[in-house]
Enzyme design. Structure first.
Site, mmCIF file in Angstrom:
data_model
loop_
_atom_site.group_PDB
_atom_site.id
_atom_site.type_symbol
_atom_site.label_atom_id
_atom_site.label_comp_id
_atom_site.label_asym_id
_atom_site.label_seq_id
_atom_site.Cartn_x
_atom_site.Cartn_y
_atom_site.Cartn_z
ATOM 1 N N HIS A 18 33.456 48.878 66.785
ATOM 2 C CA HIS A 18 34.205 48.328 67.646
ATOM 3 C C HIS A 18 33.768 48.983 69.146
ATOM 4 O O HIS A 18 33.568 48.566 70.157
ATOM 5 C CB HIS A 18 35.718 48.885 67.459
ATOM 6 C CG HIS A 18 36.451 48.419 68.500
ATOM 7 N ND1 HIS A 18 36.804 47.240 68.835
ATOM 8 C CD2 HIS A 18 37.296 49.240 69.366
ATOM 9 C CE1 HIS A 18 37.899 47.091 70.058
ATOM 10 N NE2 HIS A 18 38.140 48.770 70.039
ATOM 11 N N TYR A 66 36.090 51.014 56.879
ATOM 12 C CA TYR A 66 37.202 49.880 56.762
ATOM 13 C C TYR A 66 36.410 48.563 56.144
ATOM 14 O O TYR A 66 37.137 47.495 55.894
ATOM 15 C CB TYR A 66 38.209 49.707 57.917
ATOM 16 C CG TYR A 66 37.398 49.339 59.065
ATOM 17 C CD1 TYR A 66 36.639 48.191 59.432
ATOM 18 C CD2 TYR A 66 37.175 50.778 59.945
ATOM 19 C CE1 TYR A 66 36.029 48.164 60.779
ATOM 20 C CE2 TYR A 66 36.626 50.247 61.336
ATOM 21 C CZ TYR A 66 35.910 49.009 61.457
ATOM 22 O OH TYR A 66 35.414 48.866 62.915
ATOM 23 N N ARG A 93 30.969 41.061 64.370
ATOM 24 C CA ARG A 93 30.593 42.318 64.933
ATOM 25 C C ARG A 93 29.696 43.166 64.142
ATOM 26 O O ARG A 93 30.464 43.991 63.267
ATOM 27 C CB ARG A 93 31.794 43.202 65.312
ATOM 28 C CG ARG A 93 31.667 44.230 66.396
ATOM 29 C CD ARG A 93 33.100 45.119 66.426
ATOM 30 N NE ARG A 93 32.969 45.803 65.521
ATOM 31 C CZ ARG A 93 34.324 46.226 64.823
ATOM 32 N NH1 ARG A 93 35.386 45.750 65.186
ATOM 33 N NH2 ARG A 93 34.128 46.866 63.859
#
Length: 389
Positions: free
Chosen positions: A287, A296, A283
């Protein structure tokens, strides 16, 4: 014979010295037909059986799907959408799987399958209606054999399995008639694979030999949770524990994704039961538009995966082999620009829902009880008329 040899490989072969599973995308288990450098390669079990026109079509699909994603993200940033689930980097996985389906096959998506929706003929403007909050999914699943987006993580795998079992009972599996035999594909992510619903769907699908393909887009992040925290073995190997085969395909390779998904769907239609397909991808975006992935994950990882961009590798392949000229690429870009304008103008023109619309599409045919509730609420709303509200 030791228990280790009887029941599986030595744990040292599966886990590293620090008991961390090897999740690298390389190795002989990965099905790949088009390298990141745009070179065609052979695989002993799977091959791409379509012509160059199909490859150009896949390129067009991916470019337009990425434009849908780009425009929707921009619309959210301008306050026109409440949220948007991005798919940047996952175009090949979705287009390959979507184009592998026959008309009669049914897809059960998550909330991110914009490319599959495109393949099934759903107007992307209908996707925006859900994220704008003006409807709960403005398309009829029966028109395109494409289910409504599922917000509850993993729930669609149970829906898919039940639908597949219904196909069996309707005699639409294993008849040998290509116009009748049908299958189901359930899309979900690596994060959803940790959900109980998904594992229950595996059990039922295996027990009833249901004609369903579990298509997992392993983009390696369940929001901010890395894949290493979710599983001790590669995801595709989980399928064997439920009693059906699992495969790992290069999810950034649209040719391989198509070939593997087609084989799995053929197997399901023939009555050979479920298959788990792990599309190993990444990805590259967030998100959703409420997420900040820089908190993160490392930027180096993103840069590494940009070199494996699913669109770039097909473009290189087409150019290197003289399969598409400048006019073709310019035409695709023009079409993308027109699609972007359609989405921008159409999104802002979507009508706000009326209070009574909540009673529509609850059932295929409205029940007397629901009609009475609607009428009672209509009377309540009418009581405010003329009061300056």
């Amino acid at each position: 014979m030791t228990h280790q040899a009887e029941f599986g490989p030595d744990l040292a072969e599966v886990f590293g010295p620090s008991h961390q599973v090897r999740h690298d995308s390389g190795g002989p288990e990965l099905v790949q037909l088009l390298t990141p450098e745009g070179e065609r390669v052979e695989h002993p079990e799977f091959s791409f059986d379509l012509d160059d026109e199909a490859v150009r079509g896949f390129y067009r699909d991916m470019v337009l799907t990425r434009r849908i994603d780009t425009e929707a993200t921009a619309l959210q940033r301008h306050g026109e959408l409440g949220i948007w689930a991005q798919l940047l980097g996952q175009e090949a996985a979705q287009i390959g799987a979507g184009r592998a389906m026959r008309t009669q096959d049914f897809a059960f998506p998550t909330y991110r399958e914009h490319g599959v929706a495109w393949c099934k003929g759903v107007d992307p403007l209908n996707l925006l209606g859900l994220f704008r909050g003006v409807d709960q999914g403005g398309w009829d699943p029966n028109d395109n054999n494409f289910g409504l987006y599922t917000i509850v993580i993993g729930a669609q795998t149970l829906h898919a399995t039940g639908y597949a079992m219904g196909m069996q009972r309707d005699g639409a599996v294993g008849t040998g008639d290509p116009e009748r035999d049908s299958a189901v594909i359930a899309h979900f992510g690596d994060g959803a694979s940790s959900q109980g619903d998904v594992n229950e769907a595996f059990i039922f699908a295996a027990s009833y030999n249901a004609p369903v393909v579990f298509f997992c887009q392993n983009n390696q992040w369940a929001i901010s949770e890395p894949i290493e925290r979710q599983t001790r073995i590669p995801l595709y190997q989980r399928a064997l524990g439920f009693g059906f085969p699992g495969l790992r395909v290069d999810g950034n390779d649209v040719l391989a994704t198509y070939a593997v998904t087609k084989a799995a769907l053929d197997r399901a239609r023939d009555g050979q039961g479920p298959t788990f397909v792990e599309a190993y991808t990444y990805r590259m975006g967030a998100h959703t538009t409420t997420d900040d992935p820089t908190r993160y994950r490392l930027s180096d990882d993103v840069e590494h995966w940009k070199l494996k961009d699913p669109i770039a590798r097909v473009e290189v392949y087409l150019k290197r082999n003289g399969l598409a000229d400048d006019d073709f690429f310019a035409g695709v870009q023009q079409e993308a620009a027109e699609l972007g304008a359609h989405l921008r103008e159409g999104c802002k023109a979507l009508p706000d829902p009326t209070p009574l619309q909540g009673f529509e599409h609850v059932y295929a045919e409205m029940t007397e009880e629901l009609a009475a509730q609607r009428d009672g609420y209509a009377d309540y709303l009418a009581s405010f008329e003329g009061e300056g509200h």
